[in-house]
Motif scaffolding. Structure first.
Motif, mmCIF file in Angstrom:
data_model
loop_
_atom_site.group_PDB
_atom_site.id
_atom_site.type_symbol
_atom_site.label_atom_id
_atom_site.label_comp_id
_atom_site.label_asym_id
_atom_site.label_seq_id
_atom_site.Cartn_x
_atom_site.Cartn_y
_atom_site.Cartn_z
ATOM 1 N N GLU A 196 0.816 -1.208 0.000
ATOM 2 C CA GLU A 196 0.000 0.000 0.000
ATOM 3 C C GLU A 196 0.854 1.263 0.000
ATOM 4 O O GLU A 196 0.488 2.258 -0.638
ATOM 5 N N ALA A 197 1.995 1.226 0.691
ATOM 6 C CA ALA A 197 2.850 2.423 0.732
ATOM 7 C C ALA A 197 3.359 2.781 -0.663
ATOM 8 O O ALA A 197 3.401 3.968 -1.041
ATOM 9 N N THR A 198 3.759 1.770 -1.426
ATOM 10 C CA THR A 198 4.219 2.012 -2.796
ATOM 11 C C THR A 198 3.096 2.582 -3.647
ATOM 12 O O THR A 198 3.283 3.540 -4.408
ATOM 13 N N ALA A 201 2.463 6.221 -2.790
ATOM 14 C CA ALA A 201 3.522 7.126 -3.224
ATOM 15 C C ALA A 201 3.580 7.255 -4.745
ATOM 16 O O ALA A 201 3.938 8.321 -5.270
ATOM 17 N N ARG A 202 3.200 6.188 -5.451
ATOM 18 C CA ARG A 202 3.382 6.171 -6.902
ATOM 19 C C ARG A 202 2.085 6.432 -7.678
ATOM 20 O O ARG A 202 2.031 7.294 -8.546
ATOM 21 N N GLU A 203 1.039 5.685 -7.397
ATOM 22 C CA GLU A 203 -0.182 5.770 -8.203
ATOM 23 C C GLU A 203 -1.148 6.863 -7.765
ATOM 24 O O GLU A 203 -1.892 7.420 -8.589
ATOM 25 N N LEU A 204 -1.177 7.184 -6.475
ATOM 26 C CA LEU A 204 -2.221 8.062 -5.958
ATOM 27 C C LEU A 204 -2.037 9.549 -6.289
ATOM 28 O O LEU A 204 -3.027 10.254 -6.522
ATOM 29 N N PRO A 205 -0.786 10.096 -6.312
ATOM 30 C CA PRO A 205 -0.638 11.546 -6.494
ATOM 31 C C PRO A 205 -1.341 12.131 -7.722
ATOM 32 O O PRO A 205 -1.951 13.207 -7.610
ATOM 33 N N LEU A 228 -5.284 -3.529 -1.265
ATOM 34 C CA LEU A 228 -6.544 -2.957 -0.800
ATOM 35 C C LEU A 228 -7.703 -3.937 -0.825
ATOM 36 O O LEU A 228 -8.591 -3.883 0.026
ATOM 37 N N ASP A 229 -7.751 -4.825 -1.835
ATOM 38 C CA ASP A 229 -8.914 -5.701 -1.970
ATOM 39 C C ASP A 229 -8.577 -6.824 -2.947
ATOM 40 O O ASP A 229 -7.699 -6.669 -3.803
#
Length: 496
Positions: A196-198, A201-205, A228-229
């Motif tokens: 989730e941390a990756t 940091a990578r996909e969410l911004p 996540l699921d």
């Protein structure tokens, strides 16, 4: 249930569905569905003959329902529906990312959006907010602005602002990110195995930046994000809830639309109709049915009936809460109302100060070709997102240059005499690299052209031009840099 209540329920179900259809005229079944409250339509290449026809088609949709949405995939580069026959006149996102000037990205998006609006489209299914972290991704590639999350975020925000300035609604895609996959969700269900941390940091911004820029529509990805699921994001209440709650994408006209449920990640998993129901239950507001012409042909009217009846039955059986369906329909209606009230900025009389496709070119050595040149075009596997299309370079047919579509076996025979270029359109593959290597073994002086991303794993080369994306704009820029000009009639002289 009374007849009145049953009609109200059907209207709600129609109000959350966005189908594609066959042909260049509005079929009667679609006229009737729009009259009953259908959310709108999604235009694909088979619906477009020319500008006047598609403008009239959009007008016919709104004559049947004034607040209907008319959507289309207009990303620039290889992904276009309105310009499918000739190729997009706008560079791909990866080319804009290579320039890395958000003002240019905003202006290109504004002009793209203006062209869409002039043809009656008010929901542009772009920009792509995926981060291109996987070089072997078969479906994202040049559709992404790049591999750096911060770069992608600033260009996604600029594209959203530009589309809104054109008076159309932008739709960022594909949440929670499709850039790290090696599987095309058109064909099967991709699984993203990152912590989730990756992912954060990578996909969410880029998605966060889009929401902050005021985007009103977000498209889901048919990918499983294990962190996540275990369910596809399109069907995951946890994933869609994160978009709503953490990113604050929860306004009255902020709509979550599914990627097409006819894609095999859904249609060969839970099925089109069940996928629509599960997506709505998970928090999606608008179900895109997809393209009934490609790649799997099906009955367009029957598909709409199947999905609408499944939604109605799910509500009646208590599997889909009526308040959830009503909320989704209200959001879609509010989005359509917003779209109808958007006022475009006036375009300046002059063109862009510089050709973005030309600015994006990367050049090595001396790539100019003489008048006796040959161009060997090696077309890789077709991207499902781009659809089936001929090579743009062969369609443009540069003047006084022999153009051939080739495979490895033919490269030896054709790579003789005169100046030579070997061109790869789109994503490089082991097969395309083999052809380029075969040419360079015989002709190390050949110019290597990548009408798309660079291939850093390819053979060493002396001369090269890389456009970072496909489409008409980039093809013309490449030909100009080679010292060639495109013909005006788009007549190909292909050998196959």
């Amino acid at each position: 249930m009374s007849r009145s209540a049953s009609e109200d329920l059907r209207r709600l179900a129609l109000g959350v569905v966005l189908p594609g259809f066959l042909g260049t005229d509005l079929p009667q079944w679609l006229v009737e569905a729009l009259g009953e409250g259908l959310a709108g339509v999604c235009l694909f290449g088979q619906n477009v003959r020319d500008d006047a026809q598609v403008t009239a088609l959009s007008a016919a949709v709104r004559a049947a329902r004034p607040r209907a949405l008319v959507a289309s995939d207009e990303e620039g580069g290889t992904v276009t529906r309105l310009d499918a026959a000739s190729g997009s006149p706008w560079p791909a996102p990866a080319a804009l990312g290579a320039i890395d000037d958000p003002a240019t990205t905003r202006e290109v998006a504004r002009r793209l959006g203006t062209a869409a609006r002039e043809r009656g489209v008010d929901l542009v299914l772009a920009p792509v907010a995926d981060v291109a972290s996987e070089p072997d991704n078969p479906v994202i590639g040049e559709r992404s602005f790049g591999a750096d999350p911060a770069l992608v975020a600033r260009h996604v925000a600029a594209a959203v602002e530009g589309l809104h300035a054109a008076g159309v609604v932008a739709c960022v895609k594909h949440f929670p990110g499709h850039g790290a996959t090696r599987t095309d969700s058109h064909l099967e269900l991709p699984v993203v195995e990152v912590d989730e941390a990756t992912w954060r940091a990578r996909e969410l911004p880029p998605f966060r930046a889009a929401v902050e820029a005021g985007v009103r529509c977000v498209m889901t990805a048919h990918v499983v994000l294990r962190a996540l699921d275990d369910r596809p994001a399109t069907l995951s209440a946890r994933v869609l809830g994160l978009l709503r709650d953490e990113l604050g994408f929860d306004g009255r006209d902020q709509v979550v639309v599914t990627d097409a449920v006819d894609m095999r990640a859904i249609s060969e998993g839970v099925g089109r109709a069940a996928g629509a129901v599960l997506a709505l239950a998970a928090g999606a507001d608008l179900v895109c049915l997809g393209n009934p012409a490609y790649p799997d042909h099906y009955d367009d009217g029957a598909a709409l009936h199947e999905v609408v009846e499944a939604v109605v039955a799910a509500v009646e059986a208590g599997e889909l809460p009526l308040p959830r369906l009503a909320q989704a329909a209200a959001r879609v209606a509010a989005l359509a109302d917003t779209a109808s009230r958007l006022v475009p900025e006036a375009l300046p009389a002059d063109d862009l100060a510089h050709d973005p496709a030309a600015l994006a070119l990367s050049v090595e050595g001396d790539p100019r070709l003489g008048r006796d040149a040959q161009m060997l075009v090696v077309q890789p596997e077709t991207s499902m997102a781009a659809g089936a299309r001929a090579s743009t370079l062969t369609l443009l047919e540069p003047s006084a240059v022999q153009v051939h579509d080739v495979r490895e076996a033919e490269a030896h025979a054709l790579a003789a005499g005169g100046d030579l270029a070997v061109a790869v359109e789109g994503r490089s593959t082991p097969g395309t690299r083999a052809v380029v290597a075969a040419v360079l073994r015989n002709r190390p002086d050949a110019v290597v052209v990548h009408l798309g991303p660079d291939d850093h794993r390819g053979p060493a080369r002396r001369h090269a031009v890389v456009s970072h994306g496909g489409g008409l704009a980039s093809a013309r820029a490449v030909l100009h840099r080679l010292g060639l000009e495109a013909s005006d009639d788009h007549t190909a002289r292909s050998t196959r």
